[in-house]
Design a protein around this motif. Structure first.
Motif, PDB file in Angstrom:
ATOM      1  N   GLU A  79       0.842  -1.303  -0.165  1.00  0.00           N
ATOM      2  CA  GLU A  79      -0.124   0.067  -0.061  1.00  0.00           C
ATOM      3  C   GLU A  79       1.001   1.181   0.032  1.00  0.00           C
ATOM      4  O   GLU A  79       1.990   1.311   0.942  1.00  0.00           O
ATOM      5  CB  GLU A  79      -0.917  -0.032   1.060  1.00  0.00           C
ATOM      6  CG  GLU A  79      -1.962   1.332   1.225  1.00  0.00           C
ATOM      7  CD  GLU A  79      -2.284   1.302   2.641  1.00  0.00           C
ATOM      8  OE1 GLU A  79      -3.041   2.511   2.914  1.00  0.00           O
ATOM      9  OE2 GLU A  79      -2.404   0.447   3.648  1.00  0.00           O
ATOM     10  N   VAL A  80       0.742   2.160  -0.956  1.00  0.00           N
ATOM     11  CA  VAL A  80       1.378   3.485  -0.909  1.00  0.00           C
ATOM     12  C   VAL A  80       0.834   4.489  -0.074  1.00  0.00           C
ATOM     13  O   VAL A  80      -0.476   4.875  -0.214  1.00  0.00           O
ATOM     14  CB  VAL A  80       1.504   4.008  -2.545  1.00  0.00           C
ATOM     15  CG1 VAL A  80       2.167   5.100  -2.529  1.00  0.00           C
ATOM     16  CG2 VAL A  80       2.119   2.993  -3.362  1.00  0.00           C
ATOM     17  N   LYS A  81       1.733   4.962   0.789  1.00  0.00           N
ATOM     18  CA  LYS A  81       1.110   5.898   1.917  1.00  0.00           C
ATOM     19  C   LYS A  81       1.217   7.323   1.417  1.00  0.00           C
ATOM     20  O   LYS A  81       0.586   8.149   1.447  1.00  0.00           O
ATOM     21  CB  LYS A  81       1.629   5.551   3.130  1.00  0.00           C
ATOM     22  CG  LYS A  81       1.472   4.453   3.707  1.00  0.00           C
ATOM     23  CD  LYS A  81       2.039   4.034   5.207  1.00  0.00           C
ATOM     24  CE  LYS A  81       1.288   5.021   6.174  1.00  0.00           C
ATOM     25  NZ  LYS A  81      -0.088   4.625   6.466  1.00  0.00           N
ATOM     26  N   GLU A  82       2.419   7.433   0.678  1.00  0.00           N
ATOM     27  CA  GLU A  82       2.702   8.835  -0.125  1.00  0.00           C
ATOM     28  C   GLU A  82       3.388   8.701  -1.298  1.00  0.00           C
ATOM     29  O   GLU A  82       4.431   7.801  -1.286  1.00  0.00           O
ATOM     30  CB  GLU A  82       3.362   9.813   0.953  1.00  0.00           C
ATOM     31  CG  GLU A  82       3.887  11.136   0.696  1.00  0.00           C
ATOM     32  CD  GLU A  82       4.240  12.120   1.492  1.00  0.00           C
ATOM     33  OE1 GLU A  82       4.962  12.902   1.174  1.00  0.00           O
ATOM     34  OE2 GLU A  82       4.168  11.826   2.645  1.00  0.00           O
ATOM     35  N   HIS A  83       3.222   9.539  -2.210  1.00  0.00           N
ATOM     36  CA  HIS A  83       3.897   9.371  -3.395  1.00  0.00           C
ATOM     37  C   HIS A  83       4.048  10.799  -3.875  1.00  0.00           C
ATOM     38  O   HIS A  83       3.237  11.762  -3.913  1.00  0.00           O
ATOM     39  CB  HIS A  83       3.027   8.828  -4.468  1.00  0.00           C
ATOM     40  CG  HIS A  83       3.772   8.668  -5.800  1.00  0.00           C
ATOM     41  ND1 HIS A  83       4.822   7.812  -6.309  1.00  0.00           N
ATOM     42  CD2 HIS A  83       3.652   9.316  -7.128  1.00  0.00           C
ATOM     43  CE1 HIS A  83       5.250   7.803  -7.413  1.00  0.00           C
ATOM     44  NE2 HIS A  83       4.499   8.946  -8.053  1.00  0.00           N
ATOM     45  N   GLY A  84       5.261  11.160  -4.363  1.00  0.00           N
ATOM     46  CA  GLY A  84       5.605  12.472  -4.664  1.00  0.00           C
ATOM     47  C   GLY A  84       6.854  12.898  -5.491  1.00  0.00           C
ATOM     48  O   GLY A  84       7.378  11.838  -5.844  1.00  0.00           O
ATOM     49  N   THR A  85       6.698  13.979  -6.156  1.00  0.00           N
ATOM     50  CA  THR A  85       7.998  14.449  -6.705  1.00  0.00           C
ATOM     51  C   THR A  85       8.481  15.761  -6.451  1.00  0.00           C
ATOM     52  O   THR A  85       7.807  16.626  -5.980  1.00  0.00           O
ATOM     53  CB  THR A  85       7.377  14.568  -8.281  1.00  0.00           C
ATOM     54  OG1 THR A  85       6.719  13.483  -8.836  1.00  0.00           O
ATOM     55  CG2 THR A  85       8.546  14.932  -9.112  1.00  0.00           C
ATOM     56  N   LYS A  86       9.755  15.766  -6.277  1.00  0.00           N
ATOM     57  CA  LYS A  86      10.458  17.187  -5.755  1.00  0.00           C
ATOM     58  C   LYS A  86      11.662  17.507  -6.970  1.00  0.00           C
ATOM     59  O   LYS A  86      11.497  16.869  -7.963  1.00  0.00           O
ATOM     60  CB  LYS A  86      11.348  16.710  -4.898  1.00  0.00           C
ATOM     61  CG  LYS A  86      10.393  16.372  -3.387  1.00  0.00           C
ATOM     62  CD  LYS A  86       9.738  17.471  -2.787  1.00  0.00           C
ATOM     63  CE  LYS A  86       8.882  16.983  -1.813  1.00  0.00           C
ATOM     64  NZ  LYS A  86       8.217  18.324  -1.066  1.00  0.00           N
ATOM     65  N   GLN A  87      12.290  18.511  -6.642  1.00  0.00           N
ATOM     66  CA  GLN A  87      13.083  18.929  -7.662  1.00  0.00           C
ATOM     67  C   GLN A  87      14.392  17.793  -7.972  1.00  0.00           C
ATOM     68  O   GLN A  87      14.627  17.028  -6.969  1.00  0.00           O
ATOM     69  CB  GLN A  87      13.395  20.381  -7.205  1.00  0.00           C
ATOM     70  CG  GLN A  87      14.800  20.496  -6.165  1.00  0.00           C
ATOM     71  CD  GLN A  87      15.166  21.543  -5.580  1.00  0.00           C
ATOM     72  OE1 GLN A  87      14.593  22.337  -4.605  1.00  0.00           O
ATOM     73  NE2 GLN A  87      16.262  22.192  -6.206  1.00  0.00           N
ATOM     74  N   SER A  88      14.893  18.051  -9.039  1.00  0.00           N
ATOM     75  CA  SER A  88      16.074  16.918  -9.131  1.00  0.00           C
ATOM     76  C   SER A  88      17.254  17.107  -8.276  1.00  0.00           C
ATOM     77  O   SER A  88      17.778  18.363  -8.094  1.00  0.00           O
ATOM     78  CB  SER A  88      16.532  17.015 -10.776  1.00  0.00           C
ATOM     79  OG  SER A  88      17.497  16.359 -10.848  1.00  0.00           O
TER      80      SER A  88
END
Length: 341
Positions: free
Chosen positions: A104-113
């Motif tokens: 189960e994915v609790k958090e998925h995100g994208t940040k700067q490289s």
């Protein structure tokens, strides 16, 4: 995802790792079921189950119906007891996923490289996530470069990460087990795990933001090579003095556009023929945002001019980012199972 990892080796891994893996794979189990499934004595199973229940790692969920004797107690693994973190670093961004041992994915995100910055930015991201999820027990990180046991040994254009022991640095700082993996190795592993492919030979191609790369799986095992340089297909010589990377480039002034014309299609077809002649894989997988079915048909037709058609691999499409992240999640899960505490 719970069936995507391999059971720990019976002799080399602690018994608790095998019991942990068995419970996660089975969903729920009695002591007798675990004893039969794992080949571990009932008294030993009972001892570990008691400790795991005390620690809050497993939960008693009730008694089975009686078959004449004492009713057996049934246990399930607490999916929140251990969490994993998967991160992959690309030129344009850094993607992460926090997940339970049940997938189960609790958090998925994208940040700067972080590749465009330095290791400190990666460490700061991990520290923030650990503060938010104190039960985090394993980390898997994918990088667009060659990796030798956690040290990044070849990563063009990102000098701050070159020849860097990223695994050692992060484990020393956070005291959490870390695995560092080449992006395409993780992708081919994730693809095979998603489709429950076992003991097959596959090649996963990606042309992406950092140049061409390949993940190679032979009979179910990811191939890394003697110096961990396997899959760096940009260096494959093709036309007189041109490498595969050079053959894919368009004319001066054009943007990088991997498969735009006949020359690029021929270069890929030659690469497919090379894989067929040397490895004879069952399939070659392409990223579905780089090619389509029509282009695959052109590549297959061109490849058959170099290799007899019956020996060519199937050409498949898949979602690279999903496969990549799935592969990292499986690696983190395996690490969680064997090293989690």
């Amino acid at each position: 995802m719970t069936n995507g990892f391999k059971m720990p080796n019976e002799m080399s891994e602690p018994l608790i790792s095998r019991i942990r893996a068995g419970l996660i794979m089975m969903g729920s189990a009695t002591k007798a079921e675990l004893s039969q499934r794992l080949g571990i004595s009932f008294p030993t199973i009972s001892k570990f189950i008691a400790q795991m229940e005390k620690d809050g790692e497993i939960t008693y969920t009730g008694d089975d119906d009686s078959s004449g004797g004492r009713r057996a107690k049934r246990y399930t693994y607490d999916p929140e007891y251990m969490l994993g973190l998967a991160i992959f670093m690309e030129k344009g961004d850094t993607t992460y996923s926090i997940f339970t041992c049940m997938g189960e994915v609790k958090e998925h995100g994208t940040k700067q490289s972080v590749l465009q910055q330095d290791v400190q930015l990666l460490s700061d991201l991990i520290e923030t996530l650990i503060e938010k999820y104190p039960r985090l027990r394993s980390i898997a990180i994918g990088v667009p470069g060659a990796v030798n046991n956690g040290r990044i040994i070849h990563i063009p254009s990102y000098q701050s990460f070159h020849d860097y022991d990223l695994k050692g640095e992060l484990e020393s700082r956070f005291q959490i087990p870390v695995v560092i993996e080449n992006d395409m190795n993780a992708s081919v592993f994730g693809y095979a795990s998603n489709f429950e492919i076992e003991n097959e030979s596959l090649v996963y191609l990606y042309f992406g933001q950092n140049g061409a790369g390949a993940g190679i799986m032979i009979n179910g095992d990811v191939v890394r090579g003697s110096t961990f340089f396997s899959g760096e297909i940009s260096f494959v010589p093709q036309y007189d003095e041109l490498s595969f990377m050079q053959a894919l480039r368009l004319e001066e002034g054009d943007i990088w556009n991997v498969l735009a014309g006949d020359k690029q299609t021929d270069a890929v077809a030659r690469l497919i023929a090379t894989f067929a002649a040397i490895l004879n894989p069952r399939a070659v997988v392409f990223c579905d945002d780089e090619v389509d079915e029509a282009l695959l048909a052109r590549i297959a037709a061109r490849s058959s001019t170099y290799i007899p058609k019956e020996h060519l691999p199937m050409l498949m499409l898949s979602n690279w980012r999903q496969d990549y992240l799935a592969g990292l999640q499986h690696l983190a899960l395996n690490l969680m199972i064997t090293d989690g505490c």
